[in-house]
Design an enzyme around this catalytic site. Structure first.
Site, PDB file in Angstrom:
ATOM      1  N   ASP A  60       0.869  -1.170   0.000  1.00  0.00           N
ATOM      2  CA  ASP A  60       0.000   0.000   0.000  1.00  0.00           C
ATOM      3  C   ASP A  60       0.915   1.233   0.000  1.00  0.00           C
ATOM      4  OD1 ASP A  60      -2.133   1.707  -0.036  1.00  0.00           O
ATOM      5  OD2 ASP A  60      -3.243   0.742   1.580  1.00  0.00           O
ATOM      6  N   TRP A  61       0.337   2.366  -0.159  1.00  0.00           N
ATOM      7  CA  TRP A  61       1.079   3.618  -0.346  1.00  0.00           C
ATOM      8  C   TRP A  61       2.051   3.872   0.831  1.00  0.00           C
ATOM      9  CZ3 TRP A  61       0.111   7.691  -4.110  1.00  0.00           C
ATOM     10  CH2 TRP A  61       0.834   8.856  -3.872  1.00  0.00           C
TER      11      TRP A  61
END
Ligand code: NOJ
Length: 768
Positions: A303-304
């Protein structure tokens, strides 16, 4: 001395030039002999391409950057952007996200193709969560339709529009199960149930990916967030998750497994830690479960920034250590931590990361690019003519309208206030959300145009037989309501109440549009109070004091606590955030042109203190007290155990009755149990019912919930019509995972319930 140095340098420079030239020539023939060679399998092509790649280029494939510059504009000045551009040219970027629109995608792809040594195309990712420009209902609302075909079509529409805008990979579906409405991201999932969640995961993956990923109107999907993100403690986004084997195996994992079985090409790991290990660095989840046990052969994206966040978690010593932990745990692509590209090569050289892991990750990523057809034509998603004709087409508008209608849930309709008469009525519409043309687009609407939804007011005005008047009453939020901006809830300004009260006094019916603005649910939008935000409850009570004939139309991204409304307001319609066609869908339901058929995919609590709340709880040794005043039973002294509205609940403008379920049991011969029931439309209108089957395994080596959804079917019935519905239960429905993750089917006594919601009492028993 100096002359010798210059000569040596010159010699190396020539050598370097020669070897580069050599590689380019090789590459040209490589393209014809390998990439276009139809007798080679995709896996063989991937391997042959990897043979040409340096370690740094393989790592480059594992690096994903967010859009950093207007590609058609001037060169970036900012240092970070400049590095990204440099790396793009070097072939050290495998994917980009947040670049969209043919013009920009083409520009960035051109750099990768023409300026990098090997010209490997980029995979272009984007959060196409519930539509690209033509917006569908939020996923939680879609789940309320229980209509798998319509949900699949909604994903298809999203894929058609996104792919026409140059995108070939979506970060959807989010398949996280959640039992806690405080968590803002429940809007992005399919609710609380693993069975419904698995069916929807499959529908959405097949909608996005179609049957041929190389078709330019399909895109790769991504099952996220692996795993347990929906179980963040206290519903606070990004918080820790502490989950035992029973819940992990039977509740959290099934929709991920269903997505894998449906052929999903990618997974995303998650921000949270699970039992003390950040999911991004969790070898058990990524290597053991996903890649080994499930044989997943696509790739996992972080994820980011979740790789670098492992330092903040207290799991990694520093960024370098975080990169090492992430790749060793099986995380293939780095979304915006910028660490794989800076750290991995040296980690390999130091022997801390096995080069085979790099090779494996790059090959998984390149394989998906082959499957998308990007090696045949890297610009295949970049067709301006298609972009202009597909996005926002009438066909897409009618698909999202269809699903929007099916997503609406009728929660209460005392005295049959609904459907509204089409003529001769004075209708007051009250509430800021009624005229809002952006909020209905929901939280994940990155590419949609603001003010592009049909508002409730517009939808109602399209029917001309009544007199419609409007007063805002009060703002829900004040300030800018853009995707990332902070919102201020209006807790003080009641200056609009007077006008609204006046209007309500002289009207026959009042439609009150209340609830959450779209930016009050979604990522980073957890709430500790789940009532109507701001002064809306006060407004509702003030209007009720002068006109009791109220239809409350809720807009929200999660279950709300509305005990006062549930008690006093005669009619309540759950209208979620329904997307571009929101107002039209609501008006058609309010006027009875569509008979509501939605059923809740998540329990609505009476109060926040009940959370987490879910229908498939365990009985415990001391179940809920039967009579008030009993103390030593599982309960609250100040609240009921039951929800305000249960999972699976939703009314219609008609009514249905059920016969007692009949069990036909041939398990000893063919391992099947069939259950049939007769459903009759006992009202005066045609209607659609979602017939739900719940099972209870009365005793087992791992306690089974009080009931579990194991089948559902939608049936449309004319007034007076009866249809028999038959469900087949096999080991897949009858069994369960033990705490070692082994699937067991145990002999014993079962109860089977069939009805219109999770609290149905219509049951029978059987023995295995
Ligand atoms: C963070 C979110 O958790 C994830 O779901 C999303 O896909 C990425 N940001 C990219 O925008």
């Amino acid at each position: 001395m100096k002359l010798i140095t210059v000569r040596i340098l010159f010699f190396f420079a020539v050598l370097q030039l020669f070897s580069c030239k050599q590689k380019e020539i090789d590459l040209l023939s490589f393209k014809t002999s390998v990439l276009q060679n139809e007798s080679l399998s995709v896996d063989q092509k991937v391997e042959k391409l990897l043979d040409q790649m340096t370690l740094e280029e393989k790592i480059g494939q594992m690096n994903q950057y967010s859009g950093f510059w207007d590609f058609t504009g001037p060169a970036p000045k900012d240092g970070k952007a400049a590095t990204k551009m440099e790396n793009l040219k070097k072939g050290w970027v495998g994917s980009m996200l947040n670049v969209s629109g043919v013009k920009d995608v083409k520009a960035v792809q051109k750099i990768a193709i023409e300026e990098s040594r090997l010209g490997i195309p980029l995979i272009i990712g984007f959060d196409v969560i519930h539509g690209y420009k033509t917006i569908s209902p939020i996923p939680l609302a879609e789940a309320a339709s229980w209509d798998l075909e319509a949900i699949k079509i909604s994903a298809q529409v999203a894929a058609q529009e996104a792919s026409a805008a140059g995108i070939n990979w979506t970060f959807a579906p989010m398949v996280d199960i959640s039992r806690d409405a405080r968590w803002g991201r429940v809007m992005e999932g399919a609710g609380e149930d693993p069975y419904l969640g698995s069916k929807i995961a499959k529908a959405r993956v097949s909608g996005f990916q179609g049957s041929d990923l190389s078709d330019p109107s399909t895109i790769a999907a991504c099952a996220k967030h692996f795993a347990a993100y929906g179980f963040v403690e206290a519903g606070r986004d990004y918080n820790t998750a502490d989950v035992g084997a029973a819940t992990l195996n039977s509740i959290i994992m099934p929709p991920f497994k269903a997505a894998k079985d449906a052929g999903v090409k990618t997974f995303m790991n998650s921000f949270n830690d699970l039992n003390g290990i950040p999911a991004t660095g969790d070898t058990y989840l990524q290597r053991t479960v996903l890649k080994e046990n499930w044989n997943f052969d696509g790739f996992i994206v972080s994820d980011w920034g979740s790789i670098s966040e492992m330092v903040t978690h207290g799991y990694a010593r520093d960024d370098n250590h975080a990169a090492e932990l992430a790749i060793n745990a099986g995380s293939d692509m780095d979304m915006e931590s910028h660490l794989y590209v800076t750290e991995l090569a040296s980690l390999v050289k130091q022997g801390k990361v096995d080069e085979a892991y790099i090779h494996d990750a790059a090959s998984r990523i390149i394989k998906v690019k082959f499957e998308l057809g990007l090696f045949d034509d890297p610009y295949k998603y970049c067709d301006e003519a298609r972009e202009a004709s597909v996005i926002g087409s009438e066909k897409n508008q009618s698909s999202v309208l269809d699903l929007a209608k099916k997503s609406i849930v009728l929660l209460k309709n005392q005295n049959n206030v609904l459907p509204l008469a089409k003529k001769g009525q004075k209708i007051a519409v009250i509430g800021a959300l009624a005229s809002d043309k952006t909020s209905p687009l929901g939280n994940w609407r990155l590419a949609a145009d603001i003010n592009s939804a049909v508002s409730l007011l517009e939808g109602l005005q399209a029917y001309s037989g009544n007199t419609i008047t409007y007063a805002k009453g009060a703002d829900v939020v004040i300030g800018k309501t853009g995707f990332v901006s902070e919102l201020t809830i209006n807790t003080t300004d009641t200056s609009g109440f007077k006008e609204a009260i006046m209007l309500a006094k002289k009207s026959d019916v009042v439609i009150m549009a209340l609830g959450e603005h779209a930016m009050q649910s979604g990522e980073g939008r957890s709430r500790a109070y789940l009532g109507l935000p701001g002064v809306q409850q006060e407004l509702l009570e003030a209007i009720f004091a002068v006109n009791k004939n109220i239809v409350l139309v809720l807009s929200n991204g999660r279950p709300l606590t509305i005990p006062w409304a549930a008690q006093n307001i005669p009619t309540i319609l759950e209208g979620w955030h329904l997307g571009t066609q929101s107002g039209n869908a609501l008006a058609q339901v309010l006027y009875g042109d569509y008979n509501p058929s939605g059923k809740l995919p998540m329990s609505f609590p009476r109060s926040v203190g009940q959370l987490p709340l879910y229908y498939n709880y365990k009985n415990t040794g001391r179940p809920s007290p039967v009579n008030p005043g009993q103390v030593f039973w599982t309960h609250y002294i100040d609240q009921k155990n039951t929800p305000q509205y249960p999972f699976g609940f939703g009314l219609s403008y008609t009514t249905f009755s059920y016969s007692k379920p009949m069990v036909f049991h041939t398990y000893s011969q063919d391992k099947q149990v069939t259950v049939s029931v007769k459903v009759t439309n006992t009202g005066k209108r045609e209607g659609k019912e979602t017939v739900q089957l719940y099972l209870r395994d009365l005793f087992a080596s791992v306690i089974r919930p009080i009931r579990e959804l194991k089948g559902f079917e939608q049936v449309v019935l004319e007034p007076g019509q009866t249809k028999e519905i038959t469900f087949t239960l096999t080991d897949q429905e009858l069994g369960f995972f033990n705490n070692q993750g082994i699937w067991l089917v145990e002999k014993g006594d079962f109860e089977v319930y069939v009805g219109g919601d999770s609290q149905t009492k219509n049951k029978t028993n059987f023995k295995l």
